[in-house]
Design an enzyme around this catalytic site. Structure first.
Site, short mmCIF file in Angstrom:
data_model
loop_
_atom_site.label_atom_id
_atom_site.label_comp_id
_atom_site.label_asym_id
_atom_site.label_seq_id
_atom_site.Cartn_x
_atom_site.Cartn_y
_atom_site.Cartn_z
N HIS A 113 0.78 -1.06 0.03
CA HIS A 113 -0.11 0.09 0.17
C HIS A 113 0.78 1.21 -0.04
O HIS A 113 0.63 2.31 -0.85
CB HIS A 113 -0.83 0.17 1.35
N SER A 141 -0.09 -9.06 0.88
CA SER A 141 -1.74 -8.74 1.29
C SER A 141 -1.96 -8.51 2.83
O SER A 141 -1.28 -9.03 3.73
CB SER A 141 -2.43 -10.08 0.75
#
Length: 283
Positions: free
Chosen positions: A37, A188
């Site tokens: 991210h 993830s």
């Protein structure tokens, strides 16, 4: 760092930025932020004056209520991570379900020209209607110039591009490379839920994908798919849900290779009850 929980507040802030002719980037997330991210946010900071990071676990894209319940929520930690990148150029939009859906938590229905029926669409009923609904709403709220999505969810990336095209939304969708652990495992938020033995086993997914890529140079898609299926049938901990070699434009499984087309291998695997996805460009 500014944190907003209501769309009216963030709309007001963005209106001020736009009157100053500032460029706005958007990085939509469901939180539980990791280096993948942050790589998206860094890319957005390079190209925009202000970056909105949305943190919202969207209920309409989960076909499994248990998965929705267990999805990690770590807002304070997420904010602290974002502050390491910038304190004054990042805005966080962390709304409630009520703020986004206004008491009507249902998906819109979309036509993505068939992209929604391949791979994930075959295994997760209604998933892409949920994705389309939240992304369209975020685009309407934030009105960004650019929006950033990771290629780990390559099908989602193609669907968002199709959403923008079909609904004539004035935003540039930017795809960013998959961020991996040193072991090769695709980063993830779900990785944090893996038990130690499954965390140790999970890099087998990427190892198999890279081997499949090598084989794709000389073997047919069917032969490569068979080989991958055999590898997982012999694995004690990981259960293969699907392995598909597809055309990157249509996402349809390849029947016969063509030198004029781009292909990608897509995989979904269960590690205990946690579902992991990954993909790799083949040519």
């Amino acid at each position: 760092m500014e944190v907003y929980s209501e769309k009216q507040q963030i709309r007001k802030a963005i209106k001020v930025f736009k009157t100053k002719k500032l460029f706005i980037g958007l990085v939509p997330t469901m939180g539980a932020l990791h280096e993948g991210h942050l790589a998206l946010v860094k890319r957005a900071l390079e190209n925009n004056d202000k970056v909105v990071v949305s943190i919202f676990v969207n209920p309409t894209q989960f076909d499994n209520s248990d998965d929705l319940k267990k999805y990690p929520r770590t807002l304070e930690k997420d904010e602290a991570l974002l502050e390491t990148l910038s304190k004054d150029r990042i805005l966080v939009y962390a709304p409630t379900v009520e703020d986004v859906y206004e008491g009507n938590t249902v998906s819109e229905t979309f036509d993505f020209d068939g992209l929604e029926f391949e791979m994930e669409g075959r295994f997760r009923d209604g998933h892409f209607d949920g994705v389309g609904t939240i992304v369209k709403r975020l685009f309407e709220i934030v009105k960004p110039h650019n929006a950033y999505f990771g290629e780990k969810d390559f099908q989602q990336l193609q669907i968002v591009k199709k959403l923008v095209e079909k609904h004539d939304i004035p935003v540039t969708v930017v795809g960013c490379p998959i961020h991996r652990e040193t072991t090769g495992l695709a980063m993830s938020s779900r990785n944090t839920r893996l038990k130690p033995e499954f965390m140790e086993a999970a890099p087998f997914i990427y190892k198999t994908l890279t081997a499949a890529k090598k084989q794709f140079g000389t073997k047919s898609a069917n032969k490569v798919s068979e080989w991958v299926g055999n590898q997982f049938s012999k694995h004690d901990l990981l259960k293969l849900e699907y392995f598909i070699i597809a055309d990157t434009k249509t996402l349809k499984p390849v029947k016969r290779k063509s030198s004029k087309k781009q292909y990608r291998a897509f995989i979904a695997v269960y590690a205990d009850d946690i579902r992991l996805i990954d993909n790799i460009a083949l040519n």
